[in-house]
Design an enzyme around this catalytic site. Structure first.
Site, PDB file in Angstrom:
ATOM      1  N   ASP A   1       8.924  -0.346  14.029  1.00  0.00           N
ATOM      2  CA  ASP A   1       9.232  -0.250  12.605  1.00  0.00           C
ATOM      3  C   ASP A   1      10.748  -0.262  12.433  1.00  0.00           C
ATOM      4  O   ASP A   1      11.486   0.339  13.196  1.00  0.00           O
ATOM      5  CB  ASP A   1       8.638   1.043  12.031  1.00  0.00           C
ATOM      6  CG  ASP A   1       8.607   1.027  10.506  1.00  0.00           C
ATOM      7  OD1 ASP A   1       7.506   0.961   9.937  1.00  0.00           O
ATOM      8  OD2 ASP A   1       9.693   1.067   9.878  1.00  0.00           O
ATOM      9  N   ILE A   2      11.206  -0.953  11.390  1.00  0.00           N
ATOM     10  CA  ILE A   2      12.640  -1.089  11.157  1.00  0.00           C
ATOM     11  C   ILE A   2      13.271   0.237  10.710  1.00  0.00           C
ATOM     12  O   ILE A   2      14.488   0.433  10.866  1.00  0.00           O
ATOM     13  CB  ILE A   2      12.907  -2.205  10.121  1.00  0.00           C
ATOM     14  CG1 ILE A   2      14.305  -2.771  10.262  1.00  0.00           C
ATOM     15  CG2 ILE A   2      12.645  -1.733   8.698  1.00  0.00           C
ATOM     16  CD1 ILE A   2      14.538  -4.046   9.450  1.00  0.00           C
TER      17      ILE A   2
ATOM     18  N   ASN B   1      -1.730   2.906   5.433  1.00  0.00           N
ATOM     19  CA  ASN B   1      -1.646   3.081   3.986  1.00  0.00           C
ATOM     20  C   ASN B   1      -2.391   1.955   3.294  1.00  0.00           C
ATOM     21  O   ASN B   1      -2.187   0.782   3.601  1.00  0.00           O
ATOM     22  CB  ASN B   1      -0.188   3.083   3.539  1.00  0.00           C
ATOM     23  CG  ASN B   1       0.554   4.308   4.027  1.00  0.00           C
ATOM     24  OD1 ASN B   1       0.046   5.416   3.952  1.00  0.00           O
ATOM     25  ND2 ASN B   1       1.756   4.105   4.550  1.00  0.00           N
TER      26      ASN B   1
ATOM     27  N   GLU C   1       3.504  -0.563   1.159  1.00  0.00           N
ATOM     28  CA  GLU C   1       4.612  -1.417   0.710  1.00  0.00           C
ATOM     29  C   GLU C   1       4.412  -2.880   1.100  1.00  0.00           C
ATOM     30  O   GLU C   1       4.769  -3.772   0.337  1.00  0.00           O
ATOM     31  CB  GLU C   1       5.935  -0.939   1.315  1.00  0.00           C
ATOM     32  CG  GLU C   1       6.413   0.395   0.765  1.00  0.00           C
ATOM     33  CD  GLU C   1       7.621   0.917   1.524  1.00  0.00           C
ATOM     34  OE1 GLU C   1       8.162   0.177   2.375  1.00  0.00           O
ATOM     35  OE2 GLU C   1       7.999   2.071   1.271  1.00  0.00           O
ATOM     36  N   VAL C   2       3.916  -3.095   2.299  1.00  0.00           N
ATOM     37  CA  VAL C   2       3.793  -4.468   2.793  1.00  0.00           C
ATOM     38  C   VAL C   2       2.323  -4.894   2.725  1.00  0.00           C
ATOM     39  O   VAL C   2       1.460  -4.258   3.341  1.00  0.00           O
ATOM     40  CB  VAL C   2       4.328  -4.589   4.235  1.00  0.00           C
ATOM     41  CG1 VAL C   2       4.182  -6.026   4.737  1.00  0.00           C
ATOM     42  CG2 VAL C   2       5.777  -4.133   4.311  1.00  0.00           C
TER      43      VAL C   2
ATOM     44  N   HIS D   1      -1.710  -3.146   8.290  1.00  0.00           N
ATOM     45  CA  HIS D   1      -1.016  -2.663   9.488  1.00  0.00           C
ATOM     46  C   HIS D   1      -1.388  -1.222   9.768  1.00  0.00           C
ATOM     47  O   HIS D   1      -1.686  -0.456   8.858  1.00  0.00           O
ATOM     48  CB  HIS D   1       0.508  -2.782   9.340  1.00  0.00           C
ATOM     49  CG  HIS D   1       1.055  -2.204   8.065  1.00  0.00           C
ATOM     50  ND1 HIS D   1       0.974  -2.874   6.868  1.00  0.00           N
ATOM     51  CD2 HIS D   1       1.673  -1.040   7.791  1.00  0.00           C
ATOM     52  CE1 HIS D   1       1.534  -2.139   5.918  1.00  0.00           C
ATOM     53  NE2 HIS D   1       1.955  -1.011   6.443  1.00  0.00           N
TER      54      HIS D   1
ATOM     55  N   HIS E   1       0.250   2.148  11.495  1.00  0.00           N
ATOM     56  CA  HIS E   1       1.444   2.815  12.032  1.00  0.00           C
ATOM     57  C   HIS E   1       1.007   3.635  13.244  1.00  0.00           C
ATOM     58  O   HIS E   1      -0.013   4.341  13.191  1.00  0.00           O
ATOM     59  CB  HIS E   1       2.042   3.780  11.010  1.00  0.00           C
ATOM     60  CG  HIS E   1       2.547   3.152   9.755  1.00  0.00           C
ATOM     61  ND1 HIS E   1       3.888   2.941   9.511  1.00  0.00           N
ATOM     62  CD2 HIS E   1       1.899   2.695   8.659  1.00  0.00           C
ATOM     63  CE1 HIS E   1       4.042   2.398   8.308  1.00  0.00           C
ATOM     64  NE2 HIS E   1       2.843   2.236   7.763  1.00  0.00           N
TER      65      HIS E   1
HETATM   66  P1  5GP Z   1       3.658   0.722   4.462  1.00  0.00           P
HETATM   67  O1  5GP Z   1       4.404   1.608   3.516  1.00  0.00           O
HETATM   68  O2  5GP Z   1       3.312  -0.606   3.837  1.00  0.00           O
HETATM   69  O3  5GP Z   1       2.495   1.416   5.103  1.00  0.00           O
HETATM   70  O4  5GP Z   1       4.643   0.471   5.675  1.00  0.00           O
HETATM   71  C1  5GP Z   1       5.507  -0.617   5.745  1.00  0.00           C
HETATM   72  C2  5GP Z   1       6.441  -0.363   6.913  1.00  0.00           C
HETATM   73  O5  5GP Z   1       7.087  -1.569   7.223  1.00  0.00           O
HETATM   74  C3  5GP Z   1       7.533   0.679   6.632  1.00  0.00           C
HETATM   75  O6  5GP Z   1       7.432   1.745   7.563  1.00  0.00           O
HETATM   76  C4  5GP Z   1       8.826  -0.118   6.784  1.00  0.00           C
HETATM   77  O7  5GP Z   1       9.863   0.615   7.396  1.00  0.00           O
HETATM   78  C5  5GP Z   1       8.393  -1.301   7.645  1.00  0.00           C
HETATM   79  N1  5GP Z   1       9.166  -2.523   7.446  1.00  0.00           N
HETATM   80  C6  5GP Z   1       9.508  -3.070   6.250  1.00  0.00           C
HETATM   81  N2  5GP Z   1      10.207  -4.205   6.449  1.00  0.00           N
HETATM   82  C7  5GP Z   1      10.281  -4.381   7.779  1.00  0.00           C
HETATM   83  C8  5GP Z   1      10.874  -5.398   8.600  1.00  0.00           C
HETATM   84  O8  5GP Z   1      11.471  -6.369   8.142  1.00  0.00           O
HETATM   85  N3  5GP Z   1      10.749  -5.226   9.962  1.00  0.00           N
HETATM   86  C9  5GP Z   1      10.100  -4.172  10.510  1.00  0.00           C
HETATM   87  N4  5GP Z   1      10.040  -4.119  11.842  1.00  0.00           N
HETATM   88  N5  5GP Z   1       9.524  -3.200   9.761  1.00  0.00           N
HETATM   89  C10 5GP Z   1       9.619  -3.310   8.419  1.00  0.00           C
END
Ligand code: 5GP
Length: 128
Positions: free
Chosen positions: A39-40, A97, A105-106, A110, A112
């Site tokens: 994760d970034i 999530n 968010e994405v 996925h 985690h």
């Molecule tokens: P969500 O909130 O959708 O469950 O998690 C999305 C995750 O994607 C977040 O933890 C965020 O830090 C990670 N993320 C967002 N953009 C990028 C990216 O460009 N590269 C990587 N490796 N992780 C990302």
């Protein structure tokens, strides 16, 4: 056929672009079903994202539309990533999530994978 309430899969979401190598990622594992990368913005000493290769928006979309082989292959990959990172003995947490209430968010499904320290309470900010 999109899953109700989820809309169409966005082929230009960040993880779709990572799968196509249009955006760099620090990959730790990949096979025909899944890709795993750091994760970034890590929220634990080890914070890995595991994603299926197929175009699924969320856990709901994945479990509704993916084949049995994709679902089994994906979750076996999550377990394999944890094994390869030697997380089984100390332990780890997986989380996904789904949608607005969970703060997804994405819009590419996925999981985690968190490790490297004691994780504390399962849910924080309850009710806030
Ligand atoms: P969500 O909130 O959708 O469950 O998690 C999305 C995750 O994607 C977040 O933890 C965020 O830090 C990670 N993320 C967002 N953009 C990028 C990216 O460009 N590269 C990587 N490796 N992780 C990302």
């Amino acid at each position: 056929m999109p899953v109700k309430g989820l809309g169409e899969y966005d082929t230009n979401n960040i993880f779709a672009r990572i799968l196509r190598d249009e955006i760099p990622s620090r990959r730790v594992f990949e096979n025909e079903y899944a890709v795993a990368f750091h994760d970034i913005a890590p929220q634990a000493p080890i914070h890995i994202l595991v994603i299926p290769r197929g175009p699924y928006i969320s856990f709901a979309d994945f479990t509704a539309k993916a084949s049995d082989a994709e679902i089994a292959g994906f979750f076996r990959a999550v377990g394999e990533v944890a094994r390869q990172l030697h997380l089984e003995a100390p332990g780890y947490r997986i989380l996904s999530n789904m949608g607005e209430h969970a703060g997804q968010e994405v819009p590419h499904f996925h999981v985690h994978l968190f490790g490297g320290q004691k994780m504390g309470a399962m849910l924080v900010n309850h009710g806030s």
